[in-house]
Design a protein around this motif. Sequence first.
Motif, PDB file in Angstrom:
ATOM      1  N   UNK A  63      -2.554  -1.516  31.067  1.00 52.23           N
ATOM      2  CA  UNK A  63      -2.460  -0.379  31.984  1.00 52.23           C
ATOM      3  C   UNK A  63      -3.328   0.784  31.515  1.00 52.23           C
ATOM      4  N   UNK A  64      -3.651   0.801  30.207  1.00 55.05           N
ATOM      5  CA  UNK A  64      -4.512   1.842  29.641  1.00 55.05           C
ATOM      6  C   UNK A  64      -5.979   1.417  29.622  1.00 55.05           C
ATOM      7  N   UNK A  65      -6.272   0.227  30.155  1.00 60.16           N
ATOM      8  CA  UNK A  65      -7.648  -0.225  30.194  1.00 60.16           C
ATOM      9  C   UNK A  65      -8.062  -1.107  29.038  1.00 60.16           C
ATOM     10  N   UNK A  66      -7.110  -1.512  28.194  1.00 58.23           N
ATOM     11  CA  UNK A  66      -7.396  -2.401  27.064  1.00 58.23           C
ATOM     12  C   UNK A  66      -7.115  -3.839  27.500  1.00 58.23           C
ATOM     13  N   UNK A  67      -8.112  -4.694  27.410  1.00 55.47           N
ATOM     14  CA  UNK A  67      -7.927  -6.089  27.776  1.00 55.47           C
ATOM     15  C   UNK A  67      -7.262  -6.829  26.626  1.00 55.47           C
ATOM     16  N   UNK A  68      -6.157  -7.507  26.898  1.00 57.44           N
ATOM     17  CA  UNK A  68      -5.416  -8.245  25.869  1.00 57.44           C
ATOM     18  C   UNK A  68      -5.336  -9.719  26.269  1.00 57.44           C
ATOM     19  N   UNK A  69      -5.922 -10.560  25.448  1.00 60.64           N
ATOM     20  CA  UNK A  69      -5.882 -12.004  25.651  1.00 60.64           C
ATOM     21  C   UNK A  69      -4.798 -12.570  24.737  1.00 60.64           C
TER      22      UNK A  69
END
Length: 339
Positions: A112-118
């Motif tokens: 939601x903060x713009x950090x992509x988490x795989x």
Amino acid sequence: MKSKKTVNGVSKAIAVLLVLVVILALVAVLEPVLLPTKTVTTTNVITETKTLVTTLGAATVTETRTVERTVTVGKPLKTELVVRAVFQTPVSEPWDGAIHTAILAVKEEFEAKGIKVDYQFVDRKIDPKEFELALEDAAKVADIVFLDAFLKEDIARRVAQKYPNVAFAAGSEYLPAPPNFAVFDNWLHQPAFLAGVIAGKITKTNKIGVVAAMEINEVNRIVNAFIAGAKSVNPNVKAKVVYLLGNIPPGESPWYHPATAKRLAKTLIDLGADVIFAERVGAEEAAREAYAEGKEVWVVGNMADQYERAPEVTITSLVWDMRPTVRVAFERVLAGTWA
């Protein structure tokens, strides 16, 4: 059958204790034990050309100088994070389930903060060779690997040493190891004591039982706190503890064996215990069957809210909220300050 209102309304004192257990359980989490954080900076040398004008009497002298200055700036945060988890038990088991659930929740927060988490995980890696191979596979691609290292500490730490640039966050009863192996655990012995107070107050037979995994520090501190809480309000309470380890087939996990937990809990109930602390999942099923037969037996859940699994008999649960620990881990890896 008794209604939920009757179960939860044993007395005003018990109701207050139930609220306290929930509050303490929600904050019962230990931040990962990491090496001291460091400030990551980069140093840039900037060359500037300056023109100086000086007046000497009636003459004007113009001089050009080249000046170098050093500027230190913070390292920019990563905007992508590769997360892997290797669990010994299925994620339906409450201990590993608490970690898995927290990672999923924090993943949503960071995205939601713009950090992509795989994020990907594997579970049921109880075999030592499979566990090691799974850790190796995870470390080859991950920025951070979450795992439960209990009974496999040597394997976990050996793999971590091979990948010093990968962060490892391990459930463990031992100390962290530089430069990249951090440890965490819950703080559930505190709400366990309060749950024990409830057990000591509501037992009618003065017999309480505990179905636990095995005799190690991680388990003992919670079990002992539960028993101490019961005895603090009812000195006549007698506690019987039974362990999955030693009662399961060879090669199977003492952390997750619901059928054995149910069988051991049934034995405790047959011996007169009317409150069971289900340190391991499965014990609640024996209490449900006893309740259906007309026996008044209550259960205290562990790690996760057990009410949905056994609403007829669950009096309270110790709930482990792992999200604060996962947030700290994500933030440090993104900032490059893990170790």
